[in-house]
Design an enzyme around this catalytic site. Structure first.
Site, PDB file in Angstrom:
ATOM      1  N   ASP A 155      70.949  17.630   4.410  1.00  0.00           N
ATOM      2  CA  ASP A 155      71.025  19.046   4.262  1.00  0.00           C
ATOM      3  C   ASP A 155      70.665  19.804   5.606  1.00  0.00           C
ATOM      4  O   ASP A 155      71.318  20.747   5.901  1.00  0.00           O
ATOM      5  CB  ASP A 155      69.971  19.287   3.055  1.00  0.00           C
TER       6      ASP A 155
HETATM    7  O1  LIG Z   1      71.484  16.252  -7.716  1.00  0.00           O
HETATM    8  P1  LIG Z   1      71.898  16.610  -6.300  1.00  0.00           P
HETATM    9  O2  LIG Z   1      72.008  18.083  -6.246  1.00  0.00           O
HETATM   10  O3  LIG Z   1      73.183  16.108  -5.611  1.00  0.00           O
HETATM   11  O4  LIG Z   1      70.738  16.272  -5.475  1.00  0.00           O
HETATM   12  C1  LIG Z   1      69.464  16.867  -5.453  1.00  0.00           C
HETATM   13  C2  LIG Z   1      68.571  16.333  -4.219  1.00  0.00           C
HETATM   14  O5  LIG Z   1      68.564  14.835  -4.271  1.00  0.00           O
HETATM   15  O6  LIG Z   1      69.168  16.820  -3.036  1.00  0.00           O
HETATM   16  C3  LIG Z   1      68.195  17.079  -2.207  1.00  0.00           C
HETATM   17  C4  LIG Z   1      68.323  16.305  -0.913  1.00  0.00           C
HETATM   18  O7  LIG Z   1      69.489  16.362  -0.429  1.00  0.00           O
HETATM   19  C5  LIG Z   1      66.782  16.910  -2.875  1.00  0.00           C
HETATM   20  O8  LIG Z   1      65.781  17.965  -2.443  1.00  0.00           O
HETATM   21  C6  LIG Z   1      67.102  17.155  -4.484  1.00  0.00           C
HETATM   22  O9  LIG Z   1      66.206  16.287  -5.001  1.00  0.00           O
END
Ligand SMILES: O=P(O)(O)OC[C@@]1(O)O[C@H](CO)[C@@H](O)[C@@H]1O
Length: 310
Positions: A252
């Site tokens: 991210d």
């Molecule tokens: O279930 P999603 O939305 O694909 O992913 C959620 C997540 O894994 O994404 C972030 C890391 O990229 C974490 O902070 C969070 O827990």
């Protein structure tokens, strides 16, 4: 103004522990609880670089309240849509050898919640670029993402997608400005591996052919990435090892750093890739996002080359 959308935010519980043993309780060495979710992470990273954005998302219960409060405490702008239930807690474990993640489903979305979000997109004054990241909560309507993109694009807003759902293939027809798959997602979506330059060329072409304007392809622990704008492809790689603590938010923050350098200056691919990989590397060295303390130093140690056109 940048807007981020996290439809399914999470409190991340990050634990370091001795090796996991089946059927035995072990005591953790460290534990932390941080407000997260892919789009929120982008907003937090932009803020660390001194850039404001507005974080949009659906929030519920005590965990949702915690995330919104912490987001505001960080000085980030936030326009929450409140729904019933409890925003999920995701668990990440590092036992010194491996990382493990257990991701929960999240609070179920409602049609009213979706409508409230569309209203924000229709009426907010400064919607320039919307970054849509992460999974969808349970009960999200089938065309939720299509609708979100339509509402944003009707306002003349650019759309960036960091979603792993195979919906990406159909959403590509809406010509998103940028997508950011990792190597697993790229293979799952387009059915081709991305291990070599030539394989990447093929996969990038497939993405552009279905409508995507630009692709930032990250390859996780390999510490490298490709970027394609439909004409040229660049390859970037870090030339140093990192002290891995948790890779969870690295992707991210890689995306946030790339957008920061590239969005307003599309020629700036090389600098954008350097900052992106440096940021991702530094974030992986801490729980959550960390302090970005080594980003400048790391940026100088990323090699970038343009692939030969074929
Ligand atoms: O279930 P999603 O939305 O694909 O992913 C959620 C997540 O894994 O994404 C972030 C890391 O990229 C974490 O902070 C969070 O827990």
């Amino acid at each position: 103004m940048f807007y981020t959308l996290t439809a399914n935010p999470a409190v991340d519980m990050t634990v370091t522990c001795p090796p996991l043993i089946p059927n035995e309780n072990i005591r953790s060495v460290t534990s932390s609880y941080t407000p997260n979710g892919k789009g929120l992470d982008v907003s937090y990273a932009l803020k660390k670089f001194g850039v404001d954005s507005v974080a949009l998302g659906f929030f519920a219960g005590f965990t949702g309240k915690y995330i919104v409060e912490e987001t505001m405490n960080m000085g980030c702008l936030c326009r929450p849509v409140w729904i019933d239930g409890i925003t999920r807690i995701n668990s990440y474990f590092n036992d010194g050898e491996n990382e493990y993640g257990i991701l929960n489903a999240g609070a179920p979305l409602t049609p009213e919640g979706e409508r409230e979000l569309y209203k924000i997109l229709d009426t907010t004054g400064d919607l320039e670029c919307l970054i849509i990241s992460g999974s969808l909560p349970p009960k999200a309507s089938r065309y939720f993402l299509d609708e979100v993109i339509d509402h944003a694009q009707d306002r003349g807003c650019d759309v960036i997608l960091d979603i792993s759902s195979d919906k990406l293939k159909t959403l590509a027809a809406k010509k998103p400005l940028l997508i950011k798959p990792n190597h697993h997602e790229m293979k799952a979506i387009f059915g081709v591996p991305v291990n070599t330059d030539d394989e990447v060329r093929v996969a990038m072409k497939m993405a552009h052919d279905i409508g995507v304007q630009n692709v930032l392809l990250t390859r996780g622990s390999r510490g490298d990435a490709y970027f394609s704008n439909g004409e040229d492809i660049w390859y970037a790689k870090r030339e140093f090892n990192i002290n891995l603590v948790s890779s969870v938010c690295a992707g991210d923050c890689t995306l946030a750093a790339f957008i920061l350098k590239w969005y307003h200056n599309r020629e700036n691919v090389e600098e954008a890739l350097k900052l992106a990989l440096a940021t991702g590397a530094n974030v992986a060295e801490s729980v959550g996002l960390g302090d970005f303390g080594r980003v400048d130093e790391y940026s100088r140690r990323i090699a970038v080359r343009k692939l030969e056109r074929k």
